[in-house]
Each structure stands twice: as structure tokens, then as C-alpha cells.
Design a protein around this motif. Structure first.
Motif, mmCIF file in Angstrom:
data_model
loop_
_atom_site.group_PDB
_atom_site.id
_atom_site.type_symbol
_atom_site.label_atom_id
_atom_site.label_comp_id
_atom_site.label_asym_id
_atom_site.label_seq_id
_atom_site.Cartn_x
_atom_site.Cartn_y
_atom_site.Cartn_z
ATOM 1 N N GLU A 14 0.847 -1.185 0.000
ATOM 2 C CA GLU A 14 0.000 0.000 0.000
ATOM 3 C C GLU A 14 0.887 1.240 0.000
ATOM 4 O O GLU A 14 1.880 1.291 0.712
ATOM 5 C CB GLU A 14 -0.871 0.033 1.258
ATOM 6 N N TYR A 15 0.493 2.231 -0.784
ATOM 7 C CA TYR A 15 1.211 3.497 -0.849
ATOM 8 C C TYR A 15 0.304 4.615 -0.358
ATOM 9 O O TYR A 15 -0.863 4.677 -0.729
ATOM 10 C CB TYR A 15 1.611 3.822 -2.295
ATOM 11 N N SER A 16 0.839 5.507 0.457
ATOM 12 C CA SER A 16 0.103 6.693 0.877
ATOM 13 C C SER A 16 0.759 7.902 0.231
ATOM 14 O O SER A 16 1.894 8.252 0.573
ATOM 15 C CB SER A 16 0.122 6.843 2.401
ATOM 16 N N GLN A 17 0.066 8.513 -0.705
ATOM 17 C CA GLN A 17 0.597 9.688 -1.410
ATOM 18 C C GLN A 17 0.858 10.834 -0.445
ATOM 19 O O GLN A 17 1.852 11.537 -0.563
ATOM 20 C CB GLN A 17 -0.385 10.146 -2.488
ATOM 21 N N THR A 21 4.339 7.189 2.818
ATOM 22 C CA THR A 21 4.531 5.926 3.522
ATOM 23 C C THR A 21 4.169 4.750 2.624
ATOM 24 O O THR A 21 3.197 4.792 1.891
ATOM 25 C CB THR A 21 3.653 5.889 4.795
ATOM 26 N N VAL A 22 4.965 3.699 2.726
ATOM 27 C CA VAL A 22 4.700 2.456 2.019
ATOM 28 C C VAL A 22 4.584 1.362 3.071
ATOM 29 O O VAL A 22 5.392 1.277 4.002
ATOM 30 C CB VAL A 22 5.837 2.117 1.035
ATOM 31 N N THR A 24 4.107 -2.817 3.419
ATOM 32 C CA THR A 24 4.165 -4.098 2.734
ATOM 33 C C THR A 24 3.822 -5.209 3.703
ATOM 34 O O THR A 24 4.319 -5.228 4.830
ATOM 35 C CB THR A 24 5.580 -4.349 2.167
ATOM 36 N N THR A 40 11.403 -3.938 -0.698
ATOM 37 C CA THR A 40 10.449 -2.834 -0.549
ATOM 38 C C THR A 40 11.163 -1.494 -0.647
ATOM 39 O O THR A 40 10.689 -0.574 -1.320
ATOM 40 C CB THR A 40 9.680 -2.940 0.782
ATOM 41 N N VAL A 44 10.552 1.494 -3.307
ATOM 42 C CA VAL A 44 10.245 2.864 -2.885
ATOM 43 C C VAL A 44 11.199 3.856 -3.541
ATOM 44 O O VAL A 44 10.803 4.927 -3.985
ATOM 45 C CB VAL A 44 10.335 2.985 -1.341
#
Length: 116
Positions: A14-17, A21-22, A24, A40, A44
Motif C-alpha cells: 500500500e502506498y500513501s501519497q 509511507t509504504v 508491505t 520494498t 520505494v
């Protein structure tokens, strides 16, 4: 395994624009935590994993892998937080990695009063 990051199969990413934050999720019985962290982080940073500084320059990969393998579901979460390649990385014993830009971690500590 539903997806791959830098060639390593993971269950979810999941990516948070907004925060950069990523997160996994990986199967800790099939993938070593250290491999999942490197894969990961490379994803990134949009680079090849071999181009990163070696993880062992920050943390003992064997100890990191042992922390995750030791989790049996009854002892709660064990986790380790490190800074590597300018990113704050938290690895949870239940198979989740969170990577945040280092400045976000510093701001979070300051807001909680740790930086005062």
C-alpha cells in the motif's frame, strides 16, 4: 503471493501519497524479513536492490530475520525501527514493513514531545 516488489513476492503493498509511507505485508514463513525490507526499499526508491547501501551497515540481517521468525502469534507484536537510506523503516514480527521518509519520523517525534 499477489504482487512483487523488486522481484520478491509479497502479499500486499500500500502506498500513501500524502505521507509518502509504504506498507508491505509479506509471508514471514516464505520470505526473510531482511529480503522483504531490501526489496520494498528498492521499490520505494525506484532502484535496483544491489544499488542500495548494504542492510548490514544498519542492522544485523540475521537478527532481523530471527525477530520475525520468532513470532508465534501469542506474544503480541515485536518490532524493530531503523533508519536506512534516509528512510524510517519499521519491521513488525507479524510480517508488515512500513517505510516512511525520515523527515516524517522526525516530525512525528517532535509532535509527541520527544524533540523538545
Amino acid at each position: 503471493m499477489d504482487t512483487k516488489v523488486s522481484g520478491v513476492g509479497v502479499e500486499a503493498i500500500e502506498y500513501s501519497q500524502e505521507s509518502g509511507t509504504v506498507r508491505t505485508q509479506f509471508d514471514q514463513e516464505k520470505i526473510l524479513a531482511s529480503m522483504a525490507v531490501v526489496a520494498t526499499l528498492a521499490d520505494v526508491m525506484d532502484t535496483d536492490p544491489v544499488e542500495l547501501d548494504p542492510l548490514h551497515s544498519t542492522v544485523d540481517p540475521d537478527a532481523l530475520d530471527a525477530l520475525v521468525r520468532a513470532h508465534d502469534g501469542t506474544n503480541g507484536d515485536s518490532h524493530i525501527s531503523i533508519t536506512h537510506e534516509g528512510r524510517a523503516i519499521t519491521v513488525h514480527s507479524y510480517g508488515v514493513i512500513t517505510i516512511t521518509p525520515e523527515h516524517e519520523l522526525a516530525a512525528e517525534k517532535y509532535e509527541r514531545g520527544a524533540g523538545r
